[in-house]
Design a protein around this motif. Sequence first.
Motif, PDB file in Angstrom:
ATOM      1  N   LYS A  73       0.783  -0.883  -0.195  1.00 26.17           N
ATOM      2  CA  LYS A  73       0.202   0.117   0.473  1.00 26.17           C
ATOM      3  C   LYS A  73       0.827   1.759  -0.091  1.00 26.17           C
ATOM      4  CE  LYS A  73      -3.648  -2.378   2.264  1.00 26.17           C
ATOM      5  NZ  LYS A  73      -4.673  -2.118   3.621  1.00 26.17           N
ATOM      6  N   GLU A  74       1.634   1.095   0.185  1.00 26.52           N
ATOM      7  CA  GLU A  74       2.666   2.665   0.934  1.00 26.52           C
ATOM      8  C   GLU A  74       3.634   2.465  -0.888  1.00 26.52           C
ATOM      9  OE1 GLU A  74       6.937   4.177   3.190  1.00 26.52           O
ATOM     10  OE2 GLU A  74       6.424   1.952   3.335  1.00 26.52           O
ATOM     11  N   ALA A  75       3.808   1.799  -1.111  1.00 29.81           N
ATOM     12  CA  ALA A  75       4.061   1.359  -2.889  1.00 29.81           C
ATOM     13  C   ALA A  75       3.774   2.577  -3.504  1.00 29.81           C
ATOM     14  CB  ALA A  75       5.022   0.164  -3.064  1.00 29.81           C
ATOM     15  N   TYR A  76       2.330   1.767  -4.029  1.00 27.04           N
ATOM     16  CA  TYR A  76       0.972   2.041  -4.776  1.00 27.04           C
ATOM     17  C   TYR A  76       1.776   4.287  -3.932  1.00 27.04           C
ATOM     18  CZ  TYR A  76      -1.142  -1.908  -6.512  1.00 27.04           C
ATOM     19  OH  TYR A  76      -0.916  -2.566  -7.624  1.00 27.04           O
ATOM     20  N   SER A  77       1.163   4.812  -2.864  1.00 30.51           N
ATOM     21  CA  SER A  77       1.175   5.988  -2.635  1.00 30.51           C
ATOM     22  C   SER A  77       2.439   7.106  -2.993  1.00 30.51           C
ATOM     23  CB  SER A  77       0.778   6.323  -1.378  1.00 30.51           C
ATOM     24  OG  SER A  77       1.982   5.602  -0.303  1.00 30.51           O
ATOM     25  N   LEU A  78       3.683   6.309  -3.378  1.00 28.53           N
ATOM     26  CA  LEU A  78       4.691   6.314  -3.676  1.00 28.53           C
ATOM     27  C   LEU A  78       5.224   6.472  -5.033  1.00 28.53           C
ATOM     28  CD1 LEU A  78       7.145   4.825  -1.307  1.00 28.53           C
ATOM     29  CD2 LEU A  78       6.011   7.619  -0.964  1.00 28.53           C
ATOM     30  N   VAL A  79       4.623   5.917  -5.841  1.00 28.88           N
ATOM     31  CA  VAL A  79       4.192   5.756  -7.607  1.00 28.88           C
ATOM     32  C   VAL A  79       3.397   6.788  -8.342  1.00 28.88           C
ATOM     33  CG1 VAL A  79       4.110   4.100  -9.707  1.00 28.88           C
ATOM     34  CG2 VAL A  79       5.491   3.377  -6.793  1.00 28.88           C
ATOM     35  N   ASP A  80       3.956   7.882  -8.909  1.00 31.21           N
ATOM     36  CA  ASP A  80       3.439   8.433  -9.893  1.00 31.21           C
ATOM     37  C   ASP A  80       2.149   7.487 -10.651  1.00 31.21           C
ATOM     38  OD1 ASP A  80       2.593  10.161 -12.390  1.00 31.21           O
ATOM     39  OD2 ASP A  80       3.369  11.489 -10.516  1.00 31.21           O
ATOM     40  N   ASP A  81       0.876   7.872 -10.622  1.00 32.71           N
ATOM     41  CA  ASP A  81       0.027   6.784 -11.327  1.00 32.71           C
ATOM     42  C   ASP A  81      -0.453   7.248 -12.437  1.00 32.71           C
ATOM     43  OD1 ASP A  81      -1.146   7.308  -8.658  1.00 32.71           O
ATOM     44  OD2 ASP A  81      -2.823   9.100  -9.280  1.00 32.71           O
ATOM     45  N   SER A  82       0.995   8.174 -13.242  1.00 33.03           N
ATOM     46  CA  SER A  82       0.871   7.525 -14.692  1.00 33.03           C
ATOM     47  C   SER A  82       1.710   6.503 -14.934  1.00 33.03           C
ATOM     48  CB  SER A  82       1.277   8.808 -15.674  1.00 33.03           C
ATOM     49  OG  SER A  82       3.146   9.174 -14.379  1.00 33.03           O
ATOM     50  N   LEU A  83       2.455   5.999 -14.263  1.00 33.99           N
ATOM     51  CA  LEU A  83       3.397   4.856 -14.483  1.00 33.99           C
ATOM     52  C   LEU A  83       2.435   3.835 -14.120  1.00 33.99           C
ATOM     53  CD1 LEU A  83       5.893   3.849 -14.756  1.00 33.99           C
ATOM     54  CD2 LEU A  83       6.565   3.848 -12.053  1.00 33.99           C
ATOM     55  N   ILE A  84       1.491   3.897 -13.040  1.00 31.48           N
ATOM     56  CA  ILE A  84       0.728   2.818 -12.300  1.00 31.48           C
ATOM     57  C   ILE A  84      -0.357   2.477 -13.709  1.00 31.48           C
ATOM     58  CG2 ILE A  84      -1.262   1.885 -11.420  1.00 31.48           C
ATOM     59  CD1 ILE A  84      -0.106   3.754  -8.963  1.00 31.48           C
ATOM     60  N   HIS A  85      -0.256   3.554 -14.528  1.00 24.72           N
ATOM     61  CA  HIS A  85      -1.261   3.624 -15.754  1.00 24.72           C
ATOM     62  C   HIS A  85      -0.982   2.849 -16.440  1.00 24.72           C
ATOM     63  CE1 HIS A  85      -4.363   4.317 -18.848  1.00 24.72           C
ATOM     64  NE2 HIS A  85      -3.283   5.187 -19.438  1.00 24.72           N
ATOM     65  N   VAL A  86       0.378   2.601 -17.101  1.00 27.85           N
ATOM     66  CA  VAL A  86       1.831   2.589 -18.171  1.00 27.85           C
ATOM     67  C   VAL A  86       2.431   1.120 -18.022  1.00 27.85           C
ATOM     68  CG1 VAL A  86       3.642   2.356 -19.378  1.00 27.85           C
ATOM     69  CG2 VAL A  86       2.502   4.531 -19.200  1.00 27.85           C
ATOM     70  N   MET A  87       1.823   0.619 -16.657  1.00 30.11           N
ATOM     71  CA  MET A  87       2.481  -0.679 -15.983  1.00 30.11           C
ATOM     72  C   MET A  87       1.269  -1.441 -16.059  1.00 30.11           C
ATOM     73  SD  MET A  87       4.561  -1.371 -12.834  1.00 30.11           S
ATOM     74  CE  MET A  87       4.147   0.421 -11.442  1.00 30.11           C
ATOM     75  N   LYS A  88      -0.071  -1.101 -16.252  1.00 34.70           N
ATOM     76  CA  LYS A  88      -1.548  -2.271 -16.193  1.00 34.70           C
ATOM     77  C   LYS A  88      -1.941  -1.697 -17.971  1.00 34.70           C
ATOM     78  CE  LYS A  88      -4.012   0.312 -11.790  1.00 34.70           C
ATOM     79  NZ  LYS A  88      -5.461   0.510 -11.820  1.00 34.70           N
ATOM     80  N   LYS A  89      -1.309  -0.702 -18.853  1.00 38.24           N
ATOM     81  CA  LYS A  89      -1.026  -1.055 -20.639  1.00 38.24           C
ATOM     82  C   LYS A  89      -0.156  -2.278 -20.776  1.00 38.24           C
ATOM     83  CE  LYS A  89      -1.620   1.523 -24.534  1.00 38.24           C
ATOM     84  NZ  LYS A  89      -1.515   2.315 -24.775  1.00 38.24           N
ATOM     85  N   SER A  90       0.809  -2.159 -20.100  1.00 39.01           N
ATOM     86  CA  SER A  90       2.092  -3.400 -20.403  1.00 39.01           C
ATOM     87  C   SER A  90       1.914  -4.707 -19.471  1.00 39.01           C
ATOM     88  CB  SER A  90       3.179  -2.708 -19.995  1.00 39.01           C
ATOM     89  OG  SER A  90       3.327  -1.858 -20.436  1.00 39.01           O
ATOM     90  N   LEU A  91       0.900  -4.161 -18.726  1.00 36.16           N
ATOM     91  CA  LEU A  91       0.672  -6.271 -18.378  1.00 36.16           C
ATOM     92  C   LEU A  91      -0.517  -7.204 -19.022  1.00 36.16           C
ATOM     93  CD1 LEU A  91       0.846  -7.822 -16.713  1.00 36.16           C
ATOM     94  CD2 LEU A  91      -0.542  -6.579 -14.572  1.00 36.16           C
ATOM     95  N   LYS A  92      -1.780  -5.968 -20.033  1.00 34.39           N
ATOM     96  CA  LYS A  92      -2.827  -5.771 -20.778  1.00 34.39           C
ATOM     97  C   LYS A  92      -2.178  -6.831 -21.622  1.00 34.39           C
ATOM     98  CE  LYS A  92      -6.771  -4.825 -22.731  1.00 34.39           C
ATOM     99  NZ  LYS A  92      -6.136  -5.620 -24.486  1.00 34.39           N
ATOM    100  N   ASN A  93      -0.702  -6.292 -22.500  1.00 33.92           N
ATOM    101  CA  ASN A  93       0.080  -6.255 -23.268  1.00 33.92           C
ATOM    102  C   ASN A  93       0.456  -7.752 -23.294  1.00 33.92           C
ATOM    103  OD1 ASN A  93      -1.034  -4.347 -24.937  1.00 33.92           O
ATOM    104  ND2 ASN A  93       1.173  -2.536 -24.841  1.00 33.92           N
TER     105      ASN A  93
END
Length: 200
Positions: A73-93
């Motif tokens: 949970k702490e890690a999510y608060s430290l990672v920029d939302d735009s990077l999380i979005h990119v990771m989710k898109k990459s994961l789907k691919n």
Amino acid sequence: MNRIKLDAASMDNILENLLKRSPNQYGSYQDKVTNILDEVKENGDEALFSLTKEYDKAEINKQNIRVTEEEIKEAYSLVDDSLIHVMKKSLKNIRDFHEKQLRNSWMETRENGVIVGQRMTPLESVGVYVPGGKAAYPSSVLMNIAPAKVAGVKRIVMTTPPGADGKVTPATLVAANLAGADEIYKVGGAQAVGALAFGT
């Protein structure tokens, strides 16, 4: 801006540094790695704790070696939302790609009554090693965990080295959580690979 002047001495240094990375030099590390693996095989967790202190300068023990939900949970608060979005898109691919590689079990009965076929069975569990420090790339997490998930592996254990503060790179934790790692341990190097291979 500082410019690097290439002269005979600096050219020699460049060549020497490149040659150090050559597979011809790997033998010089073999004894050290063998000793680490033997220590993990013989002493289990205690070896992991002492080797983590030696190489990563982190105080790891039975209480803090496994990454907790709070740390994720702490890690999510430290990672920029735009990077999380990119990771989710990459994961789907990555998932889409590996789903196309899936092979199905099949069986058929021949005219003479003989049954032939092939049964696809995923591994029960896999260990994923993810580098840390300067080589901490969320992409390596996604590209290792996603294919195992797609294949149907039931238990995915990830190891990654902690920093001297005993914490794992936040982006690495977020990527592991998104990809579906079941357990994450703060241990790196040959000792982590030994722990995954032998159990501790």
